[in-house]
Write an enzyme that holds these catalytic residues in place. Structure first.
Site, PDB file in Angstrom:
ATOM      1  N   ASP A   1     -75.244  13.714   8.563  1.00 59.88           N
ATOM      2  CA  ASP A   1     -76.003  14.664   8.951  1.00 59.88           C
ATOM      3  C   ASP A   1     -76.403  15.731   7.581  1.00 59.88           C
ATOM      4  O   ASP A   1     -77.257  16.402   7.461  1.00 59.88           O
ATOM      5  CB  ASP A   1     -75.313  15.594   9.969  1.00 59.88           C
ATOM      6  CG  ASP A   1     -76.452  16.244  10.945  1.00 59.88           C
ATOM      7  OD1 ASP A   1     -77.470  15.695  10.989  1.00 59.88           O
ATOM      8  OD2 ASP A   1     -75.833  16.914  11.784  1.00 59.88           O
TER       9      ASP A   1
ATOM     10  N   ASP B   1     -75.920  16.075  18.321  1.00 57.15           N
ATOM     11  CA  ASP B   1     -75.063  16.856  18.221  1.00 57.15           C
ATOM     12  C   ASP B   1     -74.095  17.168  19.659  1.00 57.15           C
ATOM     13  O   ASP B   1     -73.258  17.838  19.704  1.00 57.15           O
ATOM     14  CB  ASP B   1     -75.746  18.413  17.911  1.00 57.15           C
ATOM     15  CG  ASP B   1     -76.416  18.099  16.599  1.00 57.15           C
ATOM     16  OD1 ASP B   1     -75.857  17.620  15.697  1.00 57.15           O
ATOM     17  OD2 ASP B   1     -77.420  18.857  16.394  1.00 57.15           O
TER      18      ASP B   1
END
Length: 538
Positions: free
Chosen positions: A355, A417
């Site tokens: 990420d 997420d």
């Protein structure tokens, strides 16, 4: 994993060999002296002239429709010029400075340049900025057509740039949806696990045959998954218009399955529709499924297809997308199982690096200086399809700002997420059940997730740029779970998930099963007990 989307007022664009700061603003059009009107997105450069922040302080001026011209030579100026008006001209054939200079010396109080291409800030050099004293902004060609259709020839315009709020209230909805999904999914996964162990202990797995099998994640699977994520993200960045429809179709199928999985525990409690269809040779129907399962399947497919058809209806389609997305996440959390805290740590750390790399490092590698993650999550602004990836929770902005009108009307949070920390929360709940710890691991990890999400929102507000949410979620959930295990002196068992023995002559524990003595007690379930009834339901 999908970065949370920022709400910056200023965007950095590259033009020639210099950097130009452009800002989003609003152009309020109305008919004559009418108080009612409509706002349109504009992109301007405050170095030409600043715009007021409040509409009441902006001058309402008559527009002069010169969109048949590019205003590059004095011959393009109509007789009498543009006294106390704002001309609308087409982009092209000459520089922004030449256009605005002609407009200013002929009495214009501003300039709207209509662009068929991507909106970029009207640039110039320092001496040109000092010479010009009227605002100049770009307006999209699509908006110009709507203006011509909506308002008459005596239309007026007022240009202004309201200040972007630091935090949008839609973040509250995203927070509640994300934390709620993680909490419910983690709790459901653990509760489903104890029921499954109970059924195996009783040698009665008939009721479980309709449930999906769990998938234990191995280190090799984690590595393959990360490589696939990287490859797919890069392919979407370079071939977005070709792959976006494949992603939409995949989401429709996966969300329909997830919605069925979430609704089935409720539907099977309904005493109607248990009869089976007649014998047949139809695909997937030769085993004579119950009528209620067919009705539920048809309903889930209909909801998914409805979203697929009307996915670009901004007023309400986001509600359907969020509902389907939450159902998909719940399905994944109860189906995918991390067997040890070691596997949890490996998955979260690897995706943490993934990420951060695709949000913060890739802008240094791309020619445009854009983050691959943020660009793909929000949809490239130069995409010919103008489609958006559905693998996000999205909520429209609830405040009045230029970004609502421009290309960022929603705040986004990627499914990754939610799913990645959610798998750790589910592991914690199963461990709570194994150790009979009153869900201390589950509660601590869920609270850690909520704190990590709040930190993400604060970082968005302070840094005004796209954030890799896992940068904050991974440390908050991993360190919280680790701290609880250290505090309770259970780290060896929590790390490996097996090998813990208490009173080996009578009671044994293993992460692949639960306390056998507990199962013997569990055979005498009291349906009036709300918690035991919950286990039976799921």
């Amino acid at each position: 994993m999908g970065a949370a989307r920022p709400s910056p007022l200023a965007l950095l664009c590259i033009r020639s060999d210099s950097q130009v700061l452009g800002e989003y603003g609003m152009a309020h059009f109305s008919d004559g002296g009418s108080s009612k009107g409509k706002d349109y997105c504009i992109f301007f450069n405050s170095q030409w002239a600043r715009l007021p922040q409040d509409l009441s302080k902006a001058a309402r001026l008559q527009t002069y429709d010169l969109t048949t011209s590019v205003l590059c030579s004095p011959s393009d100026v109509p007789e009498g010029g543009f006294p106390n008006s704002i001309p609308m001209v087409m982009r092209g054939n000459c520089t922004f400075y030449e256009k605005v200079r002609l407009a200013q010396i002929n009495g214009a109080k501003g300039l709207l340049i209509v662009s068929k291409d991507r909106l970029t800030p009207p640039s110039g050099n320092k001496s040109q900025y000092e010479e010009i004293g009227i605002p100049v902004a770009l307006l999209s060609y699509k908006d110009m057509l709507d203006i011509s259709k909506t308002f008459g020839e005596k239309r007026q315009v007022a240009m202004y740039a309201p200040k972007e709020p630091v935090v949008d209230y839609n973040m509250v909805l995203i927070f509640l949806m994300a934390v709620g999904t993680v909490a419910v999914g983690g709790y459901w996964a653990g509760s489903r696990d104890i029921k499954k162990r109970y059924m195996k202990h009783k040698r009665d797995d008939g009721a479980e045959k309709q449930d999906e099998e769990t998938v234990d994640v191995t280190p090799i699977m984690i590595c393959v998954f990360v490589v696939m994520c990287c490859s797919m993200l890069v392919l979407l960045y370079f071939f977005y218009d070709h792959l976006v429809y494949m992603t939409i179709a995949t989401f429709c199928l996966a969300s329909a399955v997830g919605l069925y999985s979430c609704l089935w525990p409720f539907v099977r409690r309904i005493p109607f529709g248990k009869c089976r269809i007649p014998e047949n040779n139809l695909p997937y129907c030769h085993k004579r499924p119950q009528v209620r399962t067919l009705i539920l399947s048809a309903f889930c497919i209909a909801v998914s297809v409805t979203w697929g058809v009307f996915r670009n209806e901004d007023q309400w389609a986001w509600i359907l997308q969020d509902a389907l997305g939450i159902a998909f996440c719940l399905y994944m959390l109860k189906t995918i199982r991390l067997p040890t805290f070691k596997a949890c740590t490996l998955l979260l750390v690897v995706l943490f690096v993934y990420d951060v790399f695709f949000v913060f490092i890739t802008p240094l590698l791309t020619e445009s200086g854009e983050s691959i993650m943020v660009e793909v999550a929000a949809g490239p602004s130069d995409s010919s399809t103008h489609e958006k990836l559905p693998m996000v929770l999205k909520v429209p902005r609830l405040n009045s700002s230029p970004l609502v009108l421009c290309d960022r009307p929603f705040s986004l949070l990627g499914f990754g997420d939610i799913l990645v920390p959610g798998l750790l929360v589910a592991y914690c709940h199963r461990f709570d059940i194994l150790m009979q710890t009153s869900r201390i691991y589950f509660l601590a990890c869920t609270i850690g997730y909520g704190i990590g999400l709040l930190i993400t929102f604060v970082a968005l507000a302070l840094m005004q740029m796209g954030q890799p949410a896992l940068l904050y979620l991974v440390p908050c959930t991993l360190l919280t779970s680790l701290a609880v295990a250290l505090w309770r002196k259970e780290l060896p068992l929590f790390w490996t998930g097996s090998g813990f023995v208490v009173n080996t002559k009578s009671t044994s524990f293993d992460f692949t099963g639960i306390c056998l003595k507990c199962l013997e007690t569990f055979t005498t379930i009291d349906p009036r007990d709300p918690e035991q009834k919950f286990y039976l339901l799921w």
